[in-house]
Design an enzyme around this catalytic site. Structure first.
Site, PDB file in Angstrom:
ATOM      1  N   TYR A   1     -35.638  81.934  71.952  1.00  0.00           N
ATOM      2  CA  TYR A   1     -35.115  82.710  73.080  1.00  0.00           C
ATOM      3  C   TYR A   1     -36.195  82.916  74.130  1.00  0.00           C
ATOM      4  O   TYR A   1     -37.377  82.689  73.893  1.00  0.00           O
ATOM      5  CB  TYR A   1     -34.579  84.063  72.604  1.00  0.00           C
ATOM      6  CG  TYR A   1     -35.642  85.085  72.269  1.00  0.00           C
ATOM      7  CD1 TYR A   1     -35.926  86.127  73.160  1.00  0.00           C
ATOM      8  CD2 TYR A   1     -36.362  85.028  71.074  1.00  0.00           C
ATOM      9  CE1 TYR A   1     -36.908  87.065  72.860  1.00  0.00           C
ATOM     10  CE2 TYR A   1     -37.331  85.959  70.771  1.00  0.00           C
ATOM     11  CZ  TYR A   1     -37.602  86.981  71.670  1.00  0.00           C
ATOM     12  OH  TYR A   1     -38.575  87.901  71.376  1.00  0.00           O
TER      13      TYR A   1
ATOM     14  N   ARG B   1     -23.274  77.029  55.735  1.00  0.00           N
ATOM     15  CA  ARG B   1     -24.562  77.615  55.385  1.00  0.00           C
ATOM     16  C   ARG B   1     -25.298  76.772  54.354  1.00  0.00           C
ATOM     17  O   ARG B   1     -24.868  76.627  53.213  1.00  0.00           O
ATOM     18  CB  ARG B   1     -24.382  79.041  54.854  1.00  0.00           C
ATOM     19  CG  ARG B   1     -25.706  79.769  54.680  1.00  0.00           C
ATOM     20  CD  ARG B   1     -25.508  81.173  54.113  1.00  0.00           C
ATOM     21  NE  ARG B   1     -26.757  81.924  54.133  1.00  0.00           N
ATOM     22  CZ  ARG B   1     -27.730  81.806  53.231  1.00  0.00           C
ATOM     23  NH1 ARG B   1     -27.587  80.935  52.227  1.00  0.00           N
ATOM     24  NH2 ARG B   1     -28.835  82.526  53.312  1.00  0.00           N
TER      25      ARG B   1
ATOM     26  N   LYS C   1     -41.417  81.648  70.089  1.00  0.00           N
ATOM     27  CA  LYS C   1     -40.532  82.767  70.434  1.00  0.00           C
ATOM     28  C   LYS C   1     -39.177  82.535  69.763  1.00  0.00           C
ATOM     29  O   LYS C   1     -38.227  82.038  70.371  1.00  0.00           O
ATOM     30  CB  LYS C   1     -40.394  82.883  71.948  1.00  0.00           C
ATOM     31  CG  LYS C   1     -39.954  84.264  72.430  1.00  0.00           C
ATOM     32  CD  LYS C   1     -40.166  84.399  73.918  1.00  0.00           C
ATOM     33  CE  LYS C   1     -39.691  85.744  74.440  1.00  0.00           C
ATOM     34  NZ  LYS C   1     -40.532  86.871  73.972  1.00  0.00           N
TER      35      LYS C   1
ATOM     36  N   GLU D   1     -51.671  91.830  68.456  1.00  0.00           N
ATOM     37  CA  GLU D   1     -50.876  92.214  69.623  1.00  0.00           C
ATOM     38  C   GLU D   1     -50.027  93.419  69.258  1.00  0.00           C
ATOM     39  O   GLU D   1     -50.223  94.028  68.200  1.00  0.00           O
ATOM     40  CB  GLU D   1     -50.002  91.045  70.081  1.00  0.00           C
ATOM     41  CG  GLU D   1     -49.095  90.482  68.995  1.00  0.00           C
ATOM     42  CD  GLU D   1     -48.345  89.228  69.425  1.00  0.00           C
ATOM     43  OE1 GLU D   1     -48.383  88.885  70.621  1.00  0.00           O
ATOM     44  OE2 GLU D   1     -47.716  88.594  68.554  1.00  0.00           O
TER      45      GLU D   1
END
Length: 281
Positions: free
Chosen positions: A30, A97, A143, A175
């Protein structure tokens, strides 16, 4: 309006499958784009990071970057968004799945706009943080949708009466839960190097560039929790929080307990980059 694949539609009509691998496995990537005055801020940096995340997770982008950008600009126009964010995610697609990558699955893109004002109060006054072990996986530079450790860290900070958490691995600071972190000591800006242990933040890159333009010395080297406690200034950087001072860590005041001179200088330089006039929508 939402963007689903290459179509614009109301939120209620977005057809996300219950077999989407983003739902099963967090198997997706994303980006969050900041919009100032109707314009996407630093789009090139976001798209470069998106391409890296897609390449390293082996998720195919559903269209070219040019087409993606055009669709996001149209999404902003349709939603008449002036100040806020565009959230975009791409999953590997829908399939029964099973852990291995499906042989036939079409990547699924979804994006939407959300109004959001600049965080002027926290920018001016600062926030409080606590420290916590960084127990995330070792590819924090990607990300991806796998954010449960970040979510739990953020909630831990809120439960302790703080605003944010500063993560560390065996004492070495990395971070924050959803942002990059920097300190200032004796006029030198320190931040963790952009390797696999942190997300390569777009605002982080902008701030480091501004620091060099302002002749502020920069050291991209690991530092410790003890260094944070002894810092003259501390702040975080992110797409939504810009340059936010951290004035207290683990109950200990950082510097004077107010945003420091270098932090303020960087805030002012950052604000100069924000587009000043809205385009016609």
């Amino acid at each position: 309006m939402y963007l689903f694949q290459n179509q614009f539609m109301p939120k209620e009509q977005v057809p996300i499958s219950p077999e989407d691998r983003g739902y099963y496995f967090g198997d997706g990537i994303y980006e969050v784009f900041r919009v100032y005055n109707g314009v996407i801020f630093e789009p090139d940096g976001h798209y470069r990071r998106l391409e890296k995340s897609a390449k390293d997770t082996r998720i195919a982008l559903p269209s070219s970057i040019s087409e993606l950008n055009g669709n996001l600009e149209e999404l902003i126009r349709l939603n008449e968004l002036t100040e806020g964010i565009v959230y975009m995610q791409i999953t590997r697609g829908a399939a029964p799945r099973s852990h291995p990558f499906p042989k036939q699955a079409e990547p699924v893109l979804m994006a939407y706009c959300s109004p959001m004002a600049r965080p002027l109060s926290t920018i001016e006054h600062g926030i409080r943080a606590i420290t916590m072990d960084d127990i995330r996986w070792l590819r924090c530079d990607l990300k991806t949708l796998n954010l449960l450790p970040n979510v739990m860290a953020k909630q831990h900070a809120l439960d302790q009466g703080a605003d944010e958490v500063i993560l560390h691995r065996s004492g070495t600071v990395t971070e924050c839960s959803a942002s990059n972190f920097m300190i200032v000591k004796e006029g030198v800006l320190h931040t963790h190097p952009a390797n696999h242990l942190i997300l390569h933040g777009i605002t982080r890159d902008v701030v480091l560039k501004l620091a060099r333009e302002l002749s502020i010395p920069v050291q991209e080297q690991p530092f410790t929790v003890e260094n944070v406690q002894q810092a003259d200034e501390a702040f975080l950087t992110s797409t939504t929080q810009e340059v936010t001072p951290i004035i207290q860590v683990d109950g200990q005041t950082i510097g004077t307990g107010a945003p420091g001179a270098i932090t303020v200088k960087l805030q002012q330089a950052f604000a100069q980059l924000i587009p000043a006039a809205s385009p016609s929508l």
